[in-house]
Design a protein around this motif. Structure first.
Motif, PDB file in Angstrom:
ATOM      1  N   ARG B 457       0.911  -1.195  -0.086  1.00 23.83           N
ATOM      2  CA  ARG B 457       0.050  -0.154   0.085  1.00 23.83           C
ATOM      3  C   ARG B 457       0.847   1.294   0.011  1.00 23.83           C
ATOM      4  N   TYR B 458       1.923   1.221   0.835  1.00 20.42           N
ATOM      5  CA  TYR B 458       2.806   2.341   0.878  1.00 20.42           C
ATOM      6  C   TYR B 458       3.922   2.165   0.224  1.00 20.42           C
ATOM      7  N   TRP B 646      -3.388   4.059  -1.710  1.00 19.82           N
ATOM      8  CA  TRP B 646      -5.070   3.829  -1.577  1.00 19.82           C
ATOM      9  C   TRP B 646      -5.379   5.338  -1.516  1.00 19.82           C
ATOM     10  N   THR B 647      -4.538   6.583  -1.136  1.00 19.19           N
ATOM     11  CA  THR B 647      -5.218   7.571  -1.079  1.00 19.19           C
ATOM     12  C   THR B 647      -4.395   8.597  -1.746  1.00 19.19           C
ATOM     13  N   VAL B 649      -1.945  10.153  -1.059  1.00 22.75           N
ATOM     14  CA  VAL B 649      -1.235  11.192  -0.361  1.00 22.75           C
ATOM     15  C   VAL B 649       0.233  10.896  -0.352  1.00 22.75           C
ATOM     16  N   ARG B 651       4.066  11.896   1.234  1.00 24.12           N
ATOM     17  CA  ARG B 651       4.784  12.419   2.371  1.00 24.12           C
ATOM     18  C   ARG B 651       6.274  12.219   1.967  1.00 24.12           C
ATOM     19  N   MET B 687       1.460  20.985  -2.188  1.00 22.90           N
ATOM     20  CA  MET B 687       0.235  21.665  -1.830  1.00 22.90           C
ATOM     21  C   MET B 687      -0.191  22.958  -2.148  1.00 22.90           C
ATOM     22  N   GLN B 689      -0.757  26.288  -4.057  1.00 20.28           N
ATOM     23  CA  GLN B 689      -1.501  26.372  -5.448  1.00 20.28           C
ATOM     24  C   GLN B 689      -2.573  27.596  -5.416  1.00 20.28           C
ATOM     25  N   LYS B 708      -2.684  26.336   0.945  1.00 17.67           N
ATOM     26  CA  LYS B 708      -2.277  25.585   1.865  1.00 17.67           C
ATOM     27  C   LYS B 708      -0.592  25.556   1.853  1.00 17.67           C
ATOM     28  N   THR B 767      -0.762  16.877  -5.647  1.00 14.00           N
ATOM     29  CA  THR B 767      -1.781  16.561  -4.659  1.00 14.00           C
ATOM     30  C   THR B 767      -2.560  15.108  -4.833  1.00 14.00           C
ATOM     31  N   PRO B 768      -3.189  14.479  -4.062  1.00 12.09           N
ATOM     32  CA  PRO B 768      -3.750  13.229  -4.028  1.00 12.09           C
ATOM     33  C   PRO B 768      -4.592  13.083  -5.612  1.00 12.09           C
ATOM     34  N   ASP B 769      -5.149  13.981  -5.829  1.00 15.30           N
ATOM     35  CA  ASP B 769      -6.042  13.773  -7.201  1.00 15.30           C
ATOM     36  C   ASP B 769      -4.938  13.491  -8.220  1.00 15.30           C
ATOM     37  N   LEU B 772      -3.283   9.968  -7.644  1.00 12.98           N
ATOM     38  CA  LEU B 772      -4.212   8.859  -7.829  1.00 12.98           C
ATOM     39  C   LEU B 772      -4.402   8.674  -9.326  1.00 12.98           C
ATOM     40  N   GLN B 776      -3.573   5.180 -11.387  1.00  8.48           N
ATOM     41  CA  GLN B 776      -4.421   4.602 -12.144  1.00  8.48           C
ATOM     42  C   GLN B 776      -4.275   4.521 -13.533  1.00  8.48           C
TER      43      GLN B 776
END
Lengths: 334, 778
Positions: B457-458, B646-647, B649, B651, B687, B689, B708, B767-769, B772, B776
């Motif tokens: 996952r990570y 999974w998210t 995110v 780090r 972050m 933007q 942010k 960013t996560p969007d 992801l 995908q």
């Protein structure tokens, strides 16, 4: 920010008497966190703030209580997020403690209250912008629809597409909490899910409270045997940020099978959102990584992207998986 | 002094590559500090001498200035991204409570070109009264078609932002520009290309090609202290200003210019300031005439006026790091030799210029024989871009470094080895080799590959990216005065502002070193235009311009005091006298000592005083900058990133930063600058933007909530290594660090994320969007 008068009533009766008849002019204040933002942004221009933290009557005491009761646990509306996070709530209700400990920042959590968290206004950047007039502010249309909608709803939206900002509400829905409301006609009790209204009911309000009504607290029902609950969230920033999506799960495992499963999603819809299909698909099954991966996809059935927020679909599915793994102690692939 | 020089043989270089070099120094200059200099203060961690007032709140910032009778200003700003002013009447504001003056800032018929542009201003007794009075000003706008999106603005037929040529605002280290002569088509303005060899030929020779488009966001400076200025007229021909600025003398000159005063009749104070990252040169902000507004309101109301921007204004009208769209094409041989680098960059500085991105693609992997970087500014109806900590570099680094990683994957080459094979700068090469070992590059890469192949996952990844900067320290710009009085007080005075880098403390350290006195005993006065000329804090030139000047002045005072000591000891010359913590001593003979206090008591008159500057750089350093006439500074960041698949995110758990900083004067504050550079870089990567609504042209996140900025929870474990380089370039060997320290961070994170998930995220912020979507395979 306009000048205002701070009223510090000693009794709830006095507070409600003061508030009735002028909902925009006289508003309740608890921690004052969201209210201060609304005042600074010019979204609220009340003449009087009625401070609920000064209540010294039995209601005031109940609003500050956090204790086990005959039928579960009661959490008064004036409890701060920090207090809830550090409370003695049993493990069965861990989702609420985790949610309270995850929101905002330590300094905000020291002031922000349960009641205020449930009733705060949305963070939509069109709604909060001082120069823009959107549907929620009484304007003609939702500016996020066809606009910049990365943080907006994928479920339940329309004609306004906000996501509900309350993190505690997500945990409370998963825990099947009841909200105790005190109005002019006396107390009433509703499931927490019924506190919130979709924009198609009213695009300018997010909750069903009547004029002058106050949330006294919430009641968490007695936990099922072996109940576990967890809260999972994804944020762009790990502190001082709003969730991109969040999930609370409560469940118990009996004889190797999942029972009394409740799954609630946050920041994906204008209200906290129950993932009923996921609950049904899990009930009676043996927990496993494969099951979780499969059922997570059901969380977003009917989801629709506004353009910039399609990522919330895989994101909230990932959070459902993560929450189920943790609630059931099934290790994640490492 | 012209032509008269002294030749010193110095030991220069870095690490084990030190060698004797003959350096010609103007007569009167001290022997430059080199690898053999034994220094007691310089090079040791020294806490800021002004830290107590800063942490106790005693320090007075421009926001804290309160003068008798002072009024507060507020500015009415255009809500429209493009409009013509059809009617404007400020007179109703004069009837509002507390209002003492109101001025218009545009005329009927003028056009406003971004939401946030100046329209009118008032001064009132309180800030709330000033703000409230703005609503009474009558304006009628005729809204015009506008464009706020870079890609849309490029399209033929999109609304034209400017009718006429636009003037450049320039600072040190800016990308090339032809100013008003530049060719403009629609909203697209051509900047000069950086070119060598033939990129077309190189691409034809290539057996492996990589071509992709990389985009970066608009990044606002978001200094903690917003733009602020307080103006007081002292007479019809003289004024005093307090300003949150990184250029006291540019504030003075701007105020003198707009109000037709002599610069000598304008005093400027910046005792303390709450951050500046390139947007705080001059009395005004890049998108708002703050100096004129405060000065004119003060003149009309006959009272001092304070103008402090709120956070919303700070985001929309005080400048930003331009966004970019960069088309990168790389060519290589199958064995992994780069044959061509071609970048076409479009950047948007809103209504302003200076969105070039070329130096990283052009100046680092210089073994590539064919490089062409083409650069265009694209005008949009948004607030003007301006210099922002290493203008053009973080965005340029992101595109070229990620492209190189993607090419390395195609070639089946290790991306670090590919880089090492293409750098020529000896310091840069040494830094990459050091990082390879210190960061356990190969081992971490293997661990990360294993996690990816078993579907964890990570996922983790490691990436590396380089920085390039120049030694922009200037000759004769800073005139520093050092005095030692009869009471033994050592004082250093200069008009420089302390942007936060810690020049105040470095000045004390230089004097402490020269006079062998304790740092806390040295007095330093800065932040005042009356204290002698100095540089603006831009181009990472403050320490390298000011510290050598301070040493030269201190050495002149010391020489005079040594003469005095020789006289008191009855010696014919200063030969055989040395300075120590006890005072001045004889090396041989009777080994007598005159204590410092005793020596000072014998000073004739009040004090011994000297003022000095620094000359032009007198040795070239290891390698020239490829597109500027200065010595080149190298750096590299090695970064580990962790991706939650999974998210989405991301780090950043760990960063190794290796930088050439010349001689490190104060390691404590130098590390602090690098800490800040990395934090800014992570914030930019993950972050920060600016979001502008395409429908209304308004910035939607003009706050610090949905705009942010990195917090403590995101800070990685930092390992900072300085490649101490003895350049002999000036008398103390100072070189800048502020800007280079942020250049490679976002690029290295992008490379690490690419390594982690096996796919590139070609847009910042990651960013996560976006992550992801990359996972995908979208």
């Amino acid at each position: 920010m306009e000048p205002f008068t701070l009223i510090r009533p000693r009794t709830l009766d006095a507070a409600q008497t003061r508030a009735l008849g002028a909902p925009a002019e006289r508003v309740y204040k608890a921690g004052g966190i969201d209210l201060l933002d609304l005042l600074k942004e010019g979204l609220a221009r009340p003449a009087e703030l009625i401070d609920l933290r000064s209540l010294g009557d039995e209601h005031g005491q109940a609003m500050r209580a956090l204790a086990a009761s005959d039928s579960g646990w009661s959490v008064g509306a004036l409890n701060t997020l920090a207090a809830i996070s550090a409370s003695a709530l049993p493990q069965a209700y861990a989702a609420l403690r985790e949610a309270a400990g995850s929101a905002a920042t330590p300094s905000i959590r020291n002031s922000a209250t349960l009641g205020g968290n449930l009733l705060q206004r949305p963070r939509c950047w069109y709604f909060r912008h001082r120069d823009l007039h959107c549907l929620k502010k009484g304007g003609e249309r939702c500016l996020a629809d066809g606009g910049e909608n990365k943080f907006h709803a994928i479920l339940g939206g329309g004609p306004c597409h906000i996501v509900h900002p309350s993190t505690l509400a997500v945990a409370l829905v998963a825990l099947d909490a009841q909200v105790e409301i005190i109005g002019a006609e006396g107390p009433r009790r509703i499931p927490v899910g019924e506190l919130f209204a979709l924009p198609r009911v009213s695009p300018t309000a997010e909750n069903t409270l009547g004029e002058g009504e106050v949330i006294r607290g919430v009641t968490l029902p007695a936990a099922a045997a072996g109940q576990r609950s967890v809260y999972e969230v994804a944020k762009e920033k790990q502190s001082f940020d709003w969730p991109l999506a969040e999930v609370a799960v409560a469940l118990s495992v009996e004889g190797g099978a999942l029972r009394t499963v409740r799954v609630a999603l946050g920041h994906v819809a204008p209200t906290p959102w129950r993932a009923v299909q996921v609950e049904e698909a899990l009930t009676g099954q043996a927990p496993s990584a494969e099951l979780f991966a499969r059922v997570a996809a059901l969380a977003t059935q009917g989801a629709r992207s506004l353009g910039d927020n399609a990522y919330k679909i895989p994101l909230v599915q990932g959070l459902v998986r993560a929450a189920l793994h943790r609630a059931c102690d099934v290790p994640v692939p490492a | 002094m012209a032509g008269e020089t002294t030749i010193y043989t110095l030991r220069l270089g870095f690490d084990d590559k030190l060698k004797a070099v003959k350096v010609e120094v103007p007569k009167g200059e001290p022997r430059p500090w080199d690898a053999d200099s034994e220094l007691a203060v310089i090079g040791r961690d020294t806490p800021r001498i002004d830290s107590v007032p800063k942490v106790t709140g005693a320090a007075q910032y421009t926001h804290d200035v309160r003068l008798p009778g002072m009024l507060h200003a507020a500015v009415l700003r255009s809500p429209h991204p493009a409009a013509e002013i059809e009617h404007l009447d400020v007179s109703p504001a004069l009837k509002q409570p507390g209002v003492r003056a109101a001025i218009d800032l545009v005329k009927v018929g003028d056009k406003v070109r971004f939401a946030g542009a100046d329209v009118a201003a008032v001064a009132a007794k309180t800030r709330d009264e000033a703000r409230a009075a703005l609503a009474s000003i009558v304006v009628r706008y005729r809204p015009l078609p506008f464009v706020v999106d870079l890609d849309e603005a490029i399209q033929p037929g999109s609304p034209k932002v400017h009718e006429k040529a636009v003037k450049d605002r320039r600072t040190e280290g800016d990308e090339p520009s032809e100013g008003g002569k530049a060719r403009v088509e629609g909203n697209v303005r051509r900047n000069p290309s950086l070119s060598k060899g033939s990129s077309n030929k190189g691409l034809r020779q290539a057996k492996v090609r990589h071509e992709a488009t990389y985009t970066t966001q608009v990044h606002t400076h978001s200094a903690l202290e917003t733009h602020s200025i307080v103006v007081r007229w002292d007479s019809p021909k003289a004024m005093t200003a307090w300003c949150s600025t990184q250029g006291i003398f540019s504030v003075r000159d701007e105020l003198a210019g707009v109000f037709e005063l002599k610069p000598a009749d304008v005093k400027v104070f910046t005792e303390y300031m709450g951050g500046g990252f390139g947007a705080k040169f001059g009395a005004s902000a890049p998108g708002s005439r703050l100096g004129w507004i405060a000065g004119e309101l003060a003149r009309k109301s006959k009272a001092p006026v304070s103008l402090l921007l709120d956070r919303h204004e700070e985001h929309v009208c005080t400048g930003n790091r331009p966004g970019s769209t960069q088309r990168v094409t790389l060519g290589a041989t199958t064995s992994g030799e780069l044959t061509a680098i071609h970048v076409v960059g479009h950047g948007s500085a809103g209504i302003g210029t200076g969105a070039g991105i070329g130096n990283n693609a052009f100046g680092i992997y210089t073994r590539c024989p064919n490089i062409l970087v083409e650069s265009r500014d694209v005008f949009c109806n948004t607030g003007p871009g301006t210099a922002f900590r290493a203008p053009g570099h973080p965005q340029g680094a992101f595109a070229i470094e990620l492209a190189i990683d993607e090419l390395a994957l195609k070639l089946g080459k290790d991306p670090l080895e590919l880089r090492i094979g293409h750098v020529e700068h000896p310091v840069r090469r040494a830094q990459l080799e050091l990082g390879r070992e210190r960061f356990r590059w190969a081992e971490r890469r293997r661990e990360a590959d294993a996690k990816r192949s078993r579907g964890a996952r990570y996922l983790t990844g490691v990436g590396v990216a380089c920085s390039i900067w120049g030694d922009y320290g200037r000759k004769n710009a800073a005139r520093v005065t050092v005095s030692v009085d009869r009471d033994g007080v050592v004082e250093v005075r200069n008009g420089v502002q302390d942007i936060g880098g810690g020049i105040t403390t470095v000045l004390a350290m230089v004097a402490a070193e020269v006079f062998a006195r304790p740092v806390p005993s040295i007095r330093v006065q800065v932040g005042n235009s009356e204290l002698g000329p100095s540089v603006g804090s831009g181009g990472s030139q403050t320490t390298s311009s000011v510290a050598p000047a301070a040493r030269n002045a201190a050495e002149a005072v010391k020489a005079e005091l040594t003469e005095l000591a020789a006289k008191l000891l009855g010696r014919g010359s200063t030969e055989g006298l040395v300075w120590g913590s006890d005072g001045v001593s004889e090396v041989g003979g009777r080994k007598r000592t005159i204590a410092f206090a005793e020596l000072c008591k014998k000073i004739e008159g009040e004090a011994v005083v000297a003022t000095a500057s620094r000359p032009q750089t007198y040795n070239a350093g290891p390698m020239r900058h490829p597109s500027a006439p200065v010595y080149q500074i190298a750096g590299a960041h090695f970064i580990e990133a962790e991706v939650d698949t999974w998210t989405g995110v991301v780090r950043v758990p760990e960063v190794l930063a290796i930088h050439d900083v010349g001689r490190v004067h104060n390691p404590l504050t130098t590390r602090s600058q690098v800490n800040g550079g990395i934090a800014l870089g992570i914030s930019y990567a993950l972050m920060e933007q600016r979001i502008v609504d395409r429908g209304s042209g308004r910035m939607l996140n003009p706050n610090l909530e949905s705009y942010k900025i990195i917090g403590a929870a995101e800070l990685p474990k930092l390992d900072i290594v300085f490649t101490e380089l003895h350049t002999g370039a000036n008398s103390t060997g100072a070189v800048g660090i502020g800007e280079p320290s942020t250049i490679p961070t976002a690029a290295a994170i992008a490379c690490a994320v690419h390594h982690a998930i096996g796919r590139p995220v070609r847009s910042l912020p990651m960013t996560p969007d976006r992550v992801l979507a990359a996972i995908q395979g979208a």
